[in-house]
Motif scaffolding. Structure first.
Motif, PDB file in Angstrom:
ATOM      1  N   TYR A  82       0.818  -1.220   0.000  1.00 23.05           N
ATOM      2  CA  TYR A  82       0.000   0.000   0.000  1.00 23.05           C
ATOM      3  C   TYR A  82       0.854   1.273   0.000  1.00 23.05           C
ATOM      4  CZ  TYR A  82      -3.314   3.551   1.507  1.00 23.05           C
ATOM      5  OH  TYR A  82      -4.069   4.689   1.592  1.00 23.05           O
ATOM      6  N   TYR A  83       1.809   1.363   0.883  1.00 24.96           N
ATOM      7  CA  TYR A  83       2.584   2.588   1.045  1.00 24.96           C
ATOM      8  C   TYR A  83       3.750   2.730   0.065  1.00 24.96           C
ATOM      9  CZ  TYR A  83       0.154   3.826   5.331  1.00 24.96           C
ATOM     10  OH  TYR A  83      -0.802   4.201   6.240  1.00 24.96           O
ATOM     11  N   VAL A  84       4.313   1.630  -0.383  1.00 22.80           N
ATOM     12  CA  VAL A  84       5.552   1.712  -1.163  1.00 22.80           C
ATOM     13  C   VAL A  84       5.411   1.124  -2.566  1.00 22.80           C
ATOM     14  CG1 VAL A  84       8.031   1.216  -1.172  1.00 22.80           C
ATOM     15  CG2 VAL A  84       6.853   1.574   1.007  1.00 22.80           C
ATOM     16  N   ALA A  85       4.924  -0.086  -2.674  1.00 21.74           N
ATOM     17  CA  ALA A  85       4.979  -0.789  -3.959  1.00 21.74           C
ATOM     18  C   ALA A  85       3.973  -0.289  -4.987  1.00 21.74           C
ATOM     19  CB  ALA A  85       4.795  -2.293  -3.740  1.00 21.74           C
ATOM     20  N   GLU A  86       2.840   0.200  -4.565  1.00 21.58           N
ATOM     21  CA  GLU A  86       1.835   0.596  -5.549  1.00 21.58           C
ATOM     22  C   GLU A  86       2.283   1.761  -6.424  1.00 21.58           C
ATOM     23  OE1 GLU A  86      -2.119   1.012  -4.055  1.00 21.58           O
ATOM     24  OE2 GLU A  86      -2.241  -1.130  -3.585  1.00 21.58           O
ATOM     25  N   GLU A  87       3.040   2.689  -5.891  1.00 20.58           N
ATOM     26  CA  GLU A  87       3.423   3.879  -6.647  1.00 20.58           C
ATOM     27  C   GLU A  87       4.925   4.025  -6.864  1.00 20.58           C
ATOM     28  OE1 GLU A  87       1.198   6.204  -7.795  1.00 20.58           O
ATOM     29  OE2 GLU A  87      -0.481   5.020  -7.020  1.00 20.58           O
ATOM     30  N   THR A  88       5.720   3.591  -5.935  1.00 25.95           N
ATOM     31  CA  THR A  88       7.121   3.985  -5.866  1.00 25.95           C
ATOM     32  C   THR A  88       8.102   2.964  -6.414  1.00 25.95           C
ATOM     33  OG1 THR A  88       6.530   5.267  -3.907  1.00 25.95           O
ATOM     34  CG2 THR A  88       8.861   4.843  -4.250  1.00 25.95           C
ATOM     35  N   VAL A  89       7.854   1.683  -6.213  1.00 18.94           N
ATOM     36  CA  VAL A  89       8.826   0.645  -6.584  1.00 18.94           C
ATOM     37  C   VAL A  89       8.124  -0.543  -7.231  1.00 18.94           C
ATOM     38  CG1 VAL A  89      10.293   1.261  -4.611  1.00 18.94           C
ATOM     39  CG2 VAL A  89       8.763  -0.704  -4.434  1.00 18.94           C
ATOM     40  N   HIS A  90       8.906  -1.354  -7.909  1.00 16.89           N
ATOM     41  CA  HIS A  90       8.513  -2.717  -8.244  1.00 16.89           C
ATOM     42  C   HIS A  90       9.361  -3.615  -7.360  1.00 16.89           C
ATOM     43  CE1 HIS A  90       7.001  -1.758 -12.567  1.00 16.89           C
ATOM     44  NE2 HIS A  90       6.059  -1.597 -11.667  1.00 16.89           N
ATOM     45  N   VAL A  91       8.714  -4.520  -6.673  1.00 17.70           N
ATOM     46  CA  VAL A  91       9.427  -5.485  -5.842  1.00 17.70           C
ATOM     47  C   VAL A  91       9.902  -6.613  -6.746  1.00 17.70           C
ATOM     48  CG1 VAL A  91       9.203  -7.153  -3.957  1.00 17.70           C
ATOM     49  CG2 VAL A  91       8.098  -4.915  -3.784  1.00 17.70           C
ATOM     50  N   ILE A  92      11.177  -6.933  -6.640  1.00 19.18           N
ATOM     51  CA  ILE A  92      11.742  -8.028  -7.425  1.00 19.18           C
ATOM     52  C   ILE A  92      11.821  -9.289  -6.579  1.00 19.18           C
ATOM     53  CG2 ILE A  92      13.787  -8.798  -8.695  1.00 19.18           C
ATOM     54  CD1 ILE A  92      14.241  -5.736  -9.253  1.00 19.18           C
ATOM     55  N   ALA A  93      12.276  -9.166  -5.350  1.00 14.51           N
ATOM     56  CA  ALA A  93      12.361 -10.307  -4.435  1.00 14.51           C
ATOM     57  C   ALA A  93      12.288  -9.789  -3.007  1.00 14.51           C
ATOM     58  CB  ALA A  93      13.668 -11.082  -4.645  1.00 14.51           C
ATOM     59  N   TYR A  94      11.839 -10.650  -2.104  1.00  8.39           N
ATOM     60  CA  TYR A  94      11.814 -10.263  -0.693  1.00  8.39           C
ATOM     61  C   TYR A  94      11.927 -11.494   0.187  1.00  8.39           C
ATOM     62  CZ  TYR A  94       6.980 -11.870  -0.453  1.00  8.39           C
ATOM     63  OH  TYR A  94       5.849 -12.657  -0.488  1.00  8.39           O
ATOM     64  N   CYS A  95      12.352 -11.256   1.408  1.00  6.57           N
ATOM     65  CA  CYS A  95      12.317 -12.271   2.452  1.00  6.57           C
ATOM     66  C   CYS A  95      12.168 -11.552   3.785  1.00  6.57           C
ATOM     67  CB  CYS A  95      13.582 -13.124   2.457  1.00  6.57           C
ATOM     68  SG  CYS A  95      13.485 -14.490   3.639  1.00  6.57           S
ATOM     69  N   LEU A  96      11.182 -11.970   4.544  1.00  2.64           N
ATOM     70  CA  LEU A  96      10.958 -11.427   5.882  1.00  2.64           C
ATOM     71  C   LEU A  96      11.406 -12.464   6.894  1.00  2.64           C
ATOM     72  CD1 LEU A  96       7.329 -10.024   5.399  1.00  2.64           C
ATOM     73  CD2 LEU A  96       9.511  -8.967   4.787  1.00  2.64           C
ATOM     74  N   MET A  97      12.313 -12.067   7.752  1.00  5.26           N
ATOM     75  CA  MET A  97      12.825 -12.936   8.800  1.00  5.26           C
ATOM     76  C   MET A  97      12.307 -12.410  10.144  1.00  5.26           C
ATOM     77  SD  MET A  97      14.705 -15.189   7.220  1.00  5.26           S
ATOM     78  CE  MET A  97      15.970 -15.777   8.339  1.00  5.26           C
ATOM     79  N   PRO A  98      12.367 -13.200  11.201  1.00  6.31           N
ATOM     80  CA  PRO A  98      11.794 -12.728  12.467  1.00  6.31           C
ATOM     81  C   PRO A  98      12.297 -11.350  12.918  1.00  6.31           C
ATOM     82  CG  PRO A  98      12.270 -15.045  12.636  1.00  6.31           C
ATOM     83  CD  PRO A  98      12.849 -14.581  11.316  1.00  6.31           C
ATOM     84  N   ASN A  99      13.603 -11.061  12.740  1.00  9.11           N
ATOM     85  CA  ASN A  99      14.108  -9.775  13.230  1.00  9.11           C
ATOM     86  C   ASN A  99      14.659  -8.858  12.139  1.00  9.11           C
ATOM     87  OD1 ASN A  99      16.567 -10.984  12.661  1.00  9.11           O
ATOM     88  ND2 ASN A  99      17.507 -10.365  14.583  1.00  9.11           N
ATOM     89  N   HIS A 100      14.450  -9.197  10.870  1.00 12.43           N
ATOM     90  CA  HIS A 100      14.902  -8.316   9.793  1.00 12.43           C
ATOM     91  C   HIS A 100      14.189  -8.638   8.485  1.00 12.43           C
ATOM     92  CE1 HIS A 100      17.609 -11.780   9.137  1.00 12.43           C
ATOM     93  NE2 HIS A 100      17.725 -11.359   7.884  1.00 12.43           N
ATOM     94  N   TYR A 101      14.408  -7.775   7.507  1.00 10.22           N
ATOM     95  CA  TYR A 101      13.826  -8.015   6.191  1.00 10.22           C
ATOM     96  C   TYR A 101      14.829  -7.643   5.107  1.00 10.22           C
ATOM     97  CZ  TYR A 101      12.965  -2.949   5.876  1.00 10.22           C
ATOM     98  OH  TYR A 101      13.117  -1.577   5.844  1.00 10.22           O
ATOM     99  N   HIS A 102      14.626  -8.245   3.931  1.00  9.55           N
ATOM    100  CA  HIS A 102      15.364  -7.917   2.717  1.00  9.55           C
ATOM    101  C   HIS A 102      14.329  -7.720   1.620  1.00  9.55           C
ATOM    102  CE1 HIS A 102      19.298  -9.243   4.231  1.00  9.55           C
ATOM    103  NE2 HIS A 102      18.627 -10.223   4.823  1.00  9.55           N
ATOM    104  N   ILE A 103      14.426  -6.612   0.894  1.00 13.70           N
ATOM    105  CA  ILE A 103      13.536  -6.373  -0.227  1.00 13.70           C
ATOM    106  C   ILE A 103      14.378  -5.822  -1.379  1.00 13.70           C
ATOM    107  CG2 ILE A 103      11.464  -5.215  -1.067  1.00 13.70           C
ATOM    108  CD1 ILE A 103      10.623  -4.872   1.913  1.00 13.70           C
ATOM    109  N   LEU A 104      14.334  -6.501  -2.499  1.00 16.75           N
ATOM    110  CA  LEU A 104      15.044  -6.072  -3.697  1.00 16.75           C
ATOM    111  C   LEU A 104      14.037  -5.360  -4.581  1.00 16.75           C
ATOM    112  CD1 LEU A 104      17.542  -6.087  -5.534  1.00 16.75           C
ATOM    113  CD2 LEU A 104      16.900  -8.408  -6.234  1.00 16.75           C
ATOM    114  N   ILE A 105      14.366  -4.128  -4.970  1.00 19.79           N
ATOM    115  CA  ILE A 105      13.396  -3.305  -5.693  1.00 19.79           C
ATOM    116  C   ILE A 105      13.996  -2.682  -6.947  1.00 19.79           C
ATOM    117  CG2 ILE A 105      12.055  -2.715  -3.628  1.00 19.79           C
ATOM    118  CD1 ILE A 105      13.713   0.199  -4.403  1.00 19.79           C
TER     119      ILE A 105
END
Length: 189
Positions: free
Chosen positions: A42-65
């Motif tokens: 809602y806040y980021v991907a709809e207008e600002t970026v295309h997400v290429i890959a992601y992984c959410l871990m318990p204490n961190h995240y990685h998002i390739l855009i």
């Protein structure tokens, strides 16, 4: 917080990452992961970026855009505030959830981009949470290998190098991990 020292330029790829303040968890139950993805969309991907890959871990995240416009910092601020406020209300806590601003690494070539998807998708395996990447629900690996038909990750950005789920599975098993040495410092404990 001080402004970001380098500018983020539309038309480029970036690896976004952050972890919990004081290395604490960002996610406490399954619904938190799902809510994070919903709010990020809602806040980021709809207008600002295309997400290429992601992984959410318990204490961190990685998002390739792939950055589409120059409003990423503002969008990420709204997103992290929204997520933090929801978690604070839900768990009757207060204060920061994230360890400062999100971090970025510029991804400057297609080979690095492809290998970074592998690094991101192997994160739960490397951390010992699962034996195989398909066993971790909160990553885009499922879209890459055809297990799930999600719409958040845009696979077109790697389709020139890898065009089928079978090719991606083979790539994940390959021993060519040479570009990964440059991102090893991203592993969070």
């Amino acid at each position: 917080m001080p402004r970001r020292s380098r500018s983020l330029e539309p038309g480029n790829y970036y690896h976004l990452y952050n972890r919990g303040n004081n290395r604490q968890n960002l996610f406490f139950e399954r619904n938190n992961y799902l809510y994070f993805l919903k709010q990020f969309r809602y806040y980021v991907a709809e207008e600002t970026v295309h997400v290429i890959a992601y992984c959410l871990m318990p204490n961190h995240y990685h998002i390739l855009i792939y950055l589409r416009d120059d409003s990423l910092s503002a969008a990420m601020h709204r997103f992290t505030m929204s997520y933090t406020n929801a978690i604070n209300r839900r768990y009757q806590r207060c204060g920061s959830l994230f360890q400062g601003r999100f971090q970025t690494l510029h991804v400057d070539n297609d080979r690095y981009l492809l290998h970074l998807t592998r690094y991101i998708h192997l994160n739960p395996v490397q951390a010992g949470f699962v034996e195989k990447p398909e066993d971790w629900e909160f990553s885009s690996y499922h879209e890459y290998v055809g297990i799930r038909r999600g719409t958040l990750p845009k696979l077109k950005y790697i389709s020139e190098q890898i065009s089928t789920p079978a090719e991606y599975r083979q790539f994940m098993k390959s021993s060519d991990k040479s570009p990964l040495h440059s991102i090893q410092h991203l592993l969070f404990e």
